[in-house]
Design an enzyme around this catalytic site. Structure first.
Site, short mmCIF file in Angstrom:
data_model
loop_
_atom_site.label_atom_id
_atom_site.label_comp_id
_atom_site.label_asym_id
_atom_site.label_seq_id
_atom_site.Cartn_x
_atom_site.Cartn_y
_atom_site.Cartn_z
N ASP A 22 30.79 -32.32 -26.15
CA ASP A 22 29.85 -33.53 -26.27
C ASP A 22 29.82 -34.46 -25.11
OD1 ASP A 22 27.76 -35.35 -26.78
OD2 ASP A 22 28.55 -35.51 -28.87
N TYR B 189 14.65 -42.20 -19.46
CA TYR B 189 14.83 -40.95 -18.90
C TYR B 189 14.65 -40.78 -17.24
CZ TYR B 189 14.20 -35.76 -17.82
OH TYR B 189 14.26 -34.58 -17.80
N LYS C 272 16.92 -40.14 -14.20
CA LYS C 272 16.77 -38.74 -13.22
C LYS C 272 16.53 -39.43 -11.50
CE LYS C 272 17.02 -35.38 -15.79
NZ LYS C 272 18.24 -34.41 -15.46
N VAL D 33 8.33 -27.84 -17.92
CA VAL D 33 8.33 -26.40 -18.43
C VAL D 33 8.26 -26.38 -19.98
CG1 VAL D 33 9.26 -25.39 -16.34
CG2 VAL D 33 10.67 -26.31 -18.03
N THR E 114 9.93 -26.09 -22.65
CA THR E 114 11.30 -25.75 -23.36
C THR E 114 11.41 -26.73 -24.51
OG1 THR E 114 12.09 -27.65 -22.16
CG2 THR E 114 12.56 -25.29 -21.24
N ASN F 222 22.98 -28.60 -15.44
CA ASN F 222 21.61 -28.55 -16.21
C ASN F 222 21.56 -29.43 -17.46
OD1 ASN F 222 19.52 -26.74 -17.08
ND2 ASN F 222 20.81 -26.96 -18.95
N ARG G 260 26.74 -24.63 -32.04
CA ARG G 260 25.91 -24.12 -31.11
C ARG G 260 26.59 -23.05 -29.87
NH1 ARG G 260 21.48 -27.51 -30.12
NH2 ARG G 260 21.29 -27.02 -27.92
#
Length: 238
Positions: free
Chosen positions: A55, A138, A142, A169, A171, A81, A37
């Site tokens: 990682d 998730y 958050k 959004v 992505t 991020n 990546r």
């Protein structure tokens, strides 16, 4: 110009933020999960700094990332991020909560810390026992990182610590049919990382599209914050 580290900058909001910050003349340090990546990112973006590889689901790699970042010197801002949505509970907690905790604990404190939250944190569960972390969703993660942001704002009064809901959004994580604007999804974290406007020079806030919003009540609960810090200390050794 600011020196900024962005975790998870190989695609999505992280990559878009990096593109915009580099275009504006800022010095941006990129991060990738692995060498493949990183090589792809190198072909896409031009940065004079090395691409840091780690990682974030691996505690030891995360700790090594902090050393590599510190070796580059103090940053003006760090945008936390990196995040995962479709993964097992352990990975979600490690990447979305424990990794930013470790980076915050070990890195030389920048002037600004920005953590990616989500409106989904409003549906997160306020855990009361450490064992519940084994079922982290998730939304739960958050809620945790948003609460930790508020805690860091208290612990580090000299640093501006804020959480950002970028919206749903389009992505890889959000899906191509996500209804919110991708450009608006990245504006707030860039603004908080670089702007000298009065509205951006605050701490302990939860933002959406440059507006302060009310987070889940647990975010400002110091007992909940302290539990999270204690659990992260025990799990990271930091």
């Amino acid at each position: 110009m600011a020196r900024i580290l962005i975790t998870g900058s190989t695609d999505g909001l992280g990559k878009l933020a990096a593109e915009k910050l580099i275009a504006a003349g800022h010095q941006v340090v990129l991060h990738a999960r692995n060498k493949e990546r990183a090589d792809f990112l190198k072909s896409q973006l031009t940065s004079s700094y090395p691409i840091l590889i780690a990682d974030l689901s691996n505690l030891e790699e995360t700790k090594k990332l902090t050393k590599a970042a510190n070796d580059l010197g103090k940053f003006d801002a760090v945008i936390h991020n990196a995040g995962v949505l479709h993964a097992d509970s352990k990975t979600i907690f490690q990447v979305n909560v424990l990794a930013p905790y470790v980076l915050t604990a070990l890195m030389e404190k920048p002037n600004r810390l920005i953590y990616l939250s989500s409106s989904m944190h409003l549906g997160g569960k306020e855990f009361s026992e450490k064992g519940q972390l084994e079922k982290t969703t998730y939304s739960d993660s958050k809620l945790m990182i948003t609460a930790l942001t508020a805690a860091f704002a208290i612990l580090y009064p000299e640093v501006r610590c804020n959480a950002v809901d970028p919206g749903w959004v389009p992505t890889k994580m959000g899906g191509k049919n996500a209804p919110d604007d991708l450009q608006k999804g990245v504006e707030t974290q860039i603004w908080l990382a670089t702007s000298e406007e009065k509205e951006a020079n605050v701490s302990g806030k939860y933002f959406r599209h440059k507006q302060v919003k009310s987070p889940h009540p647990a975010v400002l609960d110091e007992a909940y914050q302290n539990r999270l810090i204690q659990w992260c200390e025990e799990l990271s050794g930091l």
